[in-house]
Design a protein around this motif. Structure first.
Motif, PDB file in Angstrom:
ATOM      1  N   PRO A  57     -13.136  -5.926  -0.533  1.00  0.00           N
ATOM      2  CA  PRO A  57     -12.066  -6.665   0.133  1.00  0.00           C
ATOM      3  C   PRO A  57     -11.542  -5.874   1.336  1.00  0.00           C
ATOM      4  O   PRO A  57     -11.593  -4.649   1.359  1.00  0.00           O
ATOM      5  CB  PRO A  57     -10.995  -6.813  -0.942  1.00  0.00           C
ATOM      6  CG  PRO A  57     -11.348  -5.881  -2.027  1.00  0.00           C
ATOM      7  CD  PRO A  57     -12.780  -5.533  -1.889  1.00  0.00           C
ATOM      8  N   GLU A  58     -11.067  -6.582   2.343  1.00  0.00           N
ATOM      9  CA  GLU A  58     -10.522  -5.917   3.526  1.00  0.00           C
ATOM     10  C   GLU A  58      -9.248  -5.150   3.191  1.00  0.00           C
ATOM     11  O   GLU A  58      -9.037  -4.046   3.669  1.00  0.00           O
ATOM     12  CB  GLU A  58     -10.221  -6.935   4.623  1.00  0.00           C
ATOM     13  CG  GLU A  58     -11.443  -7.538   5.253  1.00  0.00           C
ATOM     14  CD  GLU A  58     -11.085  -8.537   6.337  1.00  0.00           C
ATOM     15  OE1 GLU A  58      -9.997  -8.396   6.942  1.00  0.00           O
ATOM     16  OE2 GLU A  58     -11.878  -9.449   6.574  1.00  0.00           O
ATOM     17  N   ASN A  59      -8.378  -5.760   2.412  1.00  0.00           N
ATOM     18  CA  ASN A  59      -7.092  -5.170   2.037  1.00  0.00           C
ATOM     19  C   ASN A  59      -6.820  -5.434   0.575  1.00  0.00           C
ATOM     20  O   ASN A  59      -7.260  -6.449   0.030  1.00  0.00           O
ATOM     21  CB  ASN A  59      -5.957  -5.777   2.865  1.00  0.00           C
ATOM     22  CG  ASN A  59      -6.132  -5.565   4.334  1.00  0.00           C
ATOM     23  OD1 ASN A  59      -6.275  -4.432   4.782  1.00  0.00           O
ATOM     24  ND2 ASN A  59      -6.135  -6.642   5.101  1.00  0.00           N
ATOM     25  N   ILE A  60      -6.062  -4.535  -0.031  1.00  0.00           N
ATOM     26  CA  ILE A  60      -5.608  -4.736  -1.398  1.00  0.00           C
ATOM     27  C   ILE A  60      -4.099  -4.550  -1.421  1.00  0.00           C
ATOM     28  O   ILE A  60      -3.584  -3.545  -0.943  1.00  0.00           O
ATOM     29  CB  ILE A  60      -6.281  -3.761  -2.377  1.00  0.00           C
ATOM     30  CG1 ILE A  60      -7.765  -4.083  -2.482  1.00  0.00           C
ATOM     31  CG2 ILE A  60      -5.608  -3.828  -3.744  1.00  0.00           C
ATOM     32  CD1 ILE A  60      -8.542  -3.181  -3.397  1.00  0.00           C
ATOM     33  N   CYS A  61      -3.418  -5.549  -1.970  1.00  0.00           N
ATOM     34  CA  CYS A  61      -1.967  -5.509  -2.113  1.00  0.00           C
ATOM     35  C   CYS A  61      -1.667  -5.529  -3.609  1.00  0.00           C
ATOM     36  O   CYS A  61      -2.123  -6.423  -4.315  1.00  0.00           O
ATOM     37  CB  CYS A  61      -1.361  -6.724  -1.426  1.00  0.00           C
ATOM     38  SG  CYS A  61       0.422  -6.790  -1.552  1.00  0.00           S
ATOM     39  N   ALA A  62      -0.940  -4.508  -4.078  1.00  0.00           N
ATOM     40  CA  ALA A  62      -0.647  -4.421  -5.508  1.00  0.00           C
ATOM     41  C   ALA A  62       0.676  -3.703  -5.725  1.00  0.00           C
ATOM     42  O   ALA A  62       1.179  -3.015  -4.837  1.00  0.00           O
ATOM     43  CB  ALA A  62      -1.775  -3.678  -6.225  1.00  0.00           C
ATOM     44  N   ASP A  63       1.220  -3.852  -6.925  1.00  0.00           N
ATOM     45  CA  ASP A  63       2.484  -3.192  -7.241  1.00  0.00           C
ATOM     46  C   ASP A  63       2.259  -1.729  -7.623  1.00  0.00           C
ATOM     47  O   ASP A  63       1.140  -1.227  -7.637  1.00  0.00           O
ATOM     48  CB  ASP A  63       3.235  -3.951  -8.329  1.00  0.00           C
ATOM     49  CG  ASP A  63       2.525  -3.944  -9.673  1.00  0.00           C
ATOM     50  OD1 ASP A  63       1.552  -3.189  -9.853  1.00  0.00           O
ATOM     51  OD2 ASP A  63       2.962  -4.694 -10.557  1.00  0.00           O
ATOM     52  N   ALA A  64       3.333  -1.043  -7.950  1.00  0.00           N
ATOM     53  CA  ALA A  64       3.289   0.392  -8.208  1.00  0.00           C
ATOM     54  C   ALA A  64       2.516   0.752  -9.477  1.00  0.00           C
ATOM     55  O   ALA A  64       2.154   1.912  -9.659  1.00  0.00           O
ATOM     56  CB  ALA A  64       4.705   0.950  -8.297  1.00  0.00           C
ATOM     57  N   GLY A  65       2.224  -0.201 -10.320  1.00  0.00           N
ATOM     58  CA  GLY A  65       1.447   0.070 -11.518  1.00  0.00           C
ATOM     59  C   GLY A  65       0.032   0.538 -11.217  1.00  0.00           C
ATOM     60  O   GLY A  65      -0.622   1.158 -12.045  1.00  0.00           O
ATOM     61  N   TYR A  66      -0.457   0.239 -10.034  1.00  0.00           N
ATOM     62  CA  TYR A  66      -1.811   0.626  -9.625  1.00  0.00           C
ATOM     63  C   TYR A  66      -1.825   1.926  -8.834  1.00  0.00           C
ATOM     64  O   TYR A  66      -2.870   2.384  -8.398  1.00  0.00           O
ATOM     65  CB  TYR A  66      -2.442  -0.480  -8.785  1.00  0.00           C
ATOM     66  CG  TYR A  66      -2.630  -1.749  -9.561  1.00  0.00           C
ATOM     67  CD1 TYR A  66      -3.786  -1.976 -10.286  1.00  0.00           C
ATOM     68  CD2 TYR A  66      -1.639  -2.720  -9.597  1.00  0.00           C
ATOM     69  CE1 TYR A  66      -3.958  -3.136 -11.021  1.00  0.00           C
ATOM     70  CE2 TYR A  66      -1.798  -3.887 -10.321  1.00  0.00           C
ATOM     71  CZ  TYR A  66      -2.961  -4.081 -11.032  1.00  0.00           C
ATOM     72  OH  TYR A  66      -3.123  -5.217 -11.768  1.00  0.00           O
ATOM     73  N   SER A  67      -0.680   2.510  -8.627  1.00  0.00           N
ATOM     74  CA  SER A  67      -0.542   3.703  -7.803  1.00  0.00           C
ATOM     75  C   SER A  67      -1.076   4.935  -8.527  1.00  0.00           C
ATOM     76  O   SER A  67      -0.590   5.311  -9.587  1.00  0.00           O
ATOM     77  CB  SER A  67       0.934   3.902  -7.459  1.00  0.00           C
ATOM     78  OG  SER A  67       1.114   5.089  -6.746  1.00  0.00           O
ATOM     79  N   SER A  68      -2.107   5.553  -7.962  1.00  0.00           N
ATOM     80  CA  SER A  68      -2.609   6.833  -8.459  1.00  0.00           C
ATOM     81  C   SER A  68      -3.421   7.474  -7.346  1.00  0.00           C
ATOM     82  O   SER A  68      -3.922   6.796  -6.442  1.00  0.00           O
ATOM     83  CB  SER A  68      -3.472   6.664  -9.713  1.00  0.00           C
ATOM     84  OG  SER A  68      -4.735   6.149  -9.390  1.00  0.00           O
ATOM     85  N   TYR A  69      -3.550   8.783  -7.433  1.00  0.00           N
ATOM     86  CA  TYR A  69      -4.330   9.500  -6.415  1.00  0.00           C
ATOM     87  C   TYR A  69      -5.761   8.980  -6.374  1.00  0.00           C
ATOM     88  O   TYR A  69      -6.307   8.765  -5.289  1.00  0.00           O
ATOM     89  CB  TYR A  69      -4.325  11.003  -6.703  1.00  0.00           C
ATOM     90  CG  TYR A  69      -5.213  11.764  -5.761  1.00  0.00           C
ATOM     91  CD1 TYR A  69      -4.774  12.105  -4.491  1.00  0.00           C
ATOM     92  CD2 TYR A  69      -6.502  12.128  -6.125  1.00  0.00           C
ATOM     93  CE1 TYR A  69      -5.590  12.783  -3.602  1.00  0.00           C
ATOM     94  CE2 TYR A  69      -7.326  12.803  -5.254  1.00  0.00           C
ATOM     95  CZ  TYR A  69      -6.872  13.133  -3.995  1.00  0.00           C
ATOM     96  OH  TYR A  69      -7.691  13.798  -3.128  1.00  0.00           O
ATOM     97  N   ASP A  70      -6.371   8.771  -7.542  1.00  0.00           N
ATOM     98  CA  ASP A  70      -7.761   8.305  -7.593  1.00  0.00           C
ATOM     99  C   ASP A  70      -7.924   6.937  -6.918  1.00  0.00           C
ATOM    100  O   ASP A  70      -8.890   6.709  -6.192  1.00  0.00           O
ATOM    101  CB  ASP A  70      -8.246   8.223  -9.036  1.00  0.00           C
ATOM    102  CG  ASP A  70      -8.369   9.584  -9.685  1.00  0.00           C
ATOM    103  OD1 ASP A  70      -8.509  10.585  -8.948  1.00  0.00           O
ATOM    104  OD2 ASP A  70      -8.325   9.648 -10.926  1.00  0.00           O
TER     105      ASP A  70
END
Length: 99
Positions: A57-70
């Motif tokens: 995908p060109e862009n991914i928009c997600a909430d903070a639950g997906y936030s990680s360094y990896d």
């Protein structure tokens, strides 16, 4: 994975994490896993998308639950636009100078 709050037995019930990839009101990908949070199934979900459509995908928009360094590093390597909210962003934004 999920604690049974109603019976107070101390037994964890099975739970599932369902990831949906949506664009222009259409669901493009569904990924089901047994992971307890959204960080781990993020990369496999994007890889399944790539396998199905032949591109990331060109862009991914997600909430903070997906936030990680990896996950951030993965998006950078695959050149995917990152619109994933950092963890504790609201807390950091609203901190006073005393903190």
């Amino acid at each position: 994975m999920k604690y049974d709050y109603y019976c107070n037995t101390g037994v964890f019930k099975p739970g599932y994490s369902i990831q949906l990839g949506v664009s222009d009101i259409f669901v493009h990908i569904v990924y089901v896993s047994g992971d307890p949070n959204d960080q781990k199934p993020f990369i496999p979900t994007v890889e399944v998308y790539h396998d199905l459509y032949g591109a990331y995908p060109e862009n991914i928009c997600a909430d903070a639950g997906y936030s990680s360094y990896d996950n951030y590093r993965y998006m950078q390597v695959k050149e995917i636009g990152n619109y994933v909210k950092p963890q504790y962003w609201m807390k950091r934004k609203s901190r006073s100078k005393k903190d």
